[in-house]
Scaffold this motif. Structure first.
Motif, PDB file in Angstrom:
ATOM      1  N   SER A  45       0.851  -1.181   0.000  1.00 20.64           N
ATOM      2  CA  SER A  45       0.000   0.000   0.000  1.00 20.64           C
ATOM      3  C   SER A  45       0.887   1.231   0.000  1.00 20.64           C
ATOM      4  CB  SER A  45      -0.886   0.016   1.250  1.00 20.64           C
ATOM      5  OG  SER A  45      -0.092   0.189   2.415  1.00 20.64           O
ATOM      6  N   GLU A  46       0.345   2.361  -0.415  1.00 14.53           N
ATOM      7  CA  GLU A  46       1.157   3.570  -0.522  1.00 14.53           C
ATOM      8  C   GLU A  46       1.748   3.982   0.821  1.00 14.53           C
ATOM      9  OE1 GLU A  46       0.998   8.054  -2.488  1.00 14.53           O
ATOM     10  OE2 GLU A  46      -0.842   6.889  -2.287  1.00 14.53           O
ATOM     11  N   ALA A  47       0.949   3.910   1.864  1.00 17.62           N
ATOM     12  CA  ALA A  47       1.434   4.314   3.182  1.00 17.62           C
ATOM     13  C   ALA A  47       2.608   3.446   3.626  1.00 17.62           C
ATOM     14  CB  ALA A  47       0.300   4.243   4.200  1.00 17.62           C
ATOM     15  N   LYS A  48       2.502   2.139   3.381  1.00  8.46           N
ATOM     16  CA  LYS A  48       3.556   1.240   3.827  1.00  8.46           C
ATOM     17  C   LYS A  48       4.795   1.341   2.957  1.00  8.46           C
ATOM     18  CE  LYS A  48       0.664  -2.062   6.334  1.00  8.46           C
ATOM     19  NZ  LYS A  48       0.277  -3.481   6.545  1.00  8.46           N
ATOM     20  N   ARG A  49       4.628   1.447   1.644  1.00 14.83           N
ATOM     21  CA  ARG A  49       5.821   1.484   0.809  1.00 14.83           C
ATOM     22  C   ARG A  49       6.616   2.767   1.008  1.00 14.83           C
ATOM     23  NH1 ARG A  49       2.019   1.611  -3.682  1.00 14.83           N
ATOM     24  NH2 ARG A  49       1.814   3.708  -4.546  1.00 14.83           N
ATOM     25  N   THR A  50       5.938   3.895   1.212  1.00 17.78           N
ATOM     26  CA  THR A  50       6.685   5.132   1.441  1.00 17.78           C
ATOM     27  C   THR A  50       7.434   5.071   2.769  1.00 17.78           C
ATOM     28  OG1 THR A  50       4.650   6.148   2.312  1.00 17.78           O
ATOM     29  CG2 THR A  50       5.207   6.601   0.015  1.00 17.78           C
TER      30      THR A  50
END
Length: 312
Positions: A45-50
């Motif tokens: 997910s975007e939150a986790k990958r960033t």
């Protein structure tokens, strides 16, 4: 779209990178220096990958102090100052552009500072030693420089305790998943060591335990000369078998991760572990050949990883 934190502290940071620019810088660093790892992060997910990009960028910068362009001028005092900078970041005060993303990540996820401190301790080991007598010594080094990454990442990935109703079952799940995360970090580091034997030897470093070289009647001088014979091949088979055991241990813990983290972690594990058969295909020549996984082979691994994430 990722919603970025807007705390008063973060809004006053006009002198260094914005949060958006800092995350972008961390993404670029991850994509450039950890291509296989980066591919796995794109499945998150975007939150986790960033968040993972922010963590990786910090780890990369830490490693560069003793293993990159700054190594020649890095002293114990350099690491002391870097440790102080880490404390500042965890207190919410970024010092450099990359720190901004990490400060924001710390507001989103409950990361413990100790693995970060342990990683710096691992870099200190590289300052004063270039040999390891036993695997126990090497294992400590691997934990500090890579097992810690597993712990940092686990705080972002999350553990799925929803199916465990008894408190003791949840505690065991957390324990098993944490140990597996550390095992994956160590497996990756052992893989790096085996892939980079020649490169490290040219810098005067030997990470393979000297006691194990002696076990196969292979000497430091042989290694520094790049001798490839049956002694070396047997030694490498032994080392690869150990690395695979750590990957096996890591696999057992993936089912304990949050559902949205299982596919990326399976992918990362499968992609990185394929460096080992690449070494074997090169006939254990890690002195003149660099083992790598071709892009088509990487892409084929992704649907297999997805199936494992659903079934295992």
């Amino acid at each position: 779209m990722l919603q970025l934190s807007n705390s008063p502290r973060m809004r006053t940071l006009a002198s260094i990178a914005s949060i958006e620019d800092s995350y972008q810088l961390c993404r670029q660093i991850t994509a450039k220096y950890a291509k296989t790892f980066y591919l796995g992060t794109l499945l998150m997910s975007e939150a986790k990958r960033t968040a993972i990009w922010a963590i990786y960028a910090w780890c990369r910068r830490t490693d560069e102090l003793v293993d990159g362009s700054m190594a020649a001028i890095t002293t114990p005092e350099t690491l002391d100052r870097y440790s102080q900078q880490l404390e500042s970041v965890f207190a919410g005060n970024p010092v450099e552009d990359q720190d901004v993303a990490l400060v924001d990540t710390l507001q989103r996820f409950k990361l413990d500072i100790q693995p970060f401190r342990d990683m710096i301790a691992g870099q200190r080991m590289d300052l004063y030693r270039s040999r390891y007598e036993t695997f126990e010594e090497l294992n400590l080094y691997c934990y500090r420089v890579a097992g810690t990454v597993g712990l940092m990442s686990l705080a972002v990935m999350g553990i799925d305790t929803s199916l465990q109703t008894a408190p003791w079952d949840r505690q065991q799940l957390v324990k098993d998943t944490t140990e597996a995360a550390i095992a994956l970090g160590i497996a990756n580091q052992l893989t790096n060591i085996l892939r980079d034997v020649g490169e490290d030897a040219r810098r005067g470093r030997i990470y393979l335990p000297l006691a194990e070289l002696a076990l196969f009647n292979y000497t430091e001088e042989d290694l520094l000369k790049g001798v490839i014979d049956e002694r070396w091949r047997e030694l490498m088979r032994f080392q690869i078998q150990r690395a695979r055991k750590f990957y096996d241990e890591a696999e057992k813990g993936i089912c304990g991760l949050s559902a949205d983290a299982r596919w990326p972690v399976w992918s990362a594990l499968m992609l990185y572990s394929q460096i080992l058969p690449a070494i074997e295909r090169n006939q254990y020549d890690v002195f003149t050949k660099r083992a790598y996984v071709p892009t088509p082979r990487k892409l084929v691994s992704l649907p297999v990883a997805w199936l494992r994430a659903q079934a295992l």
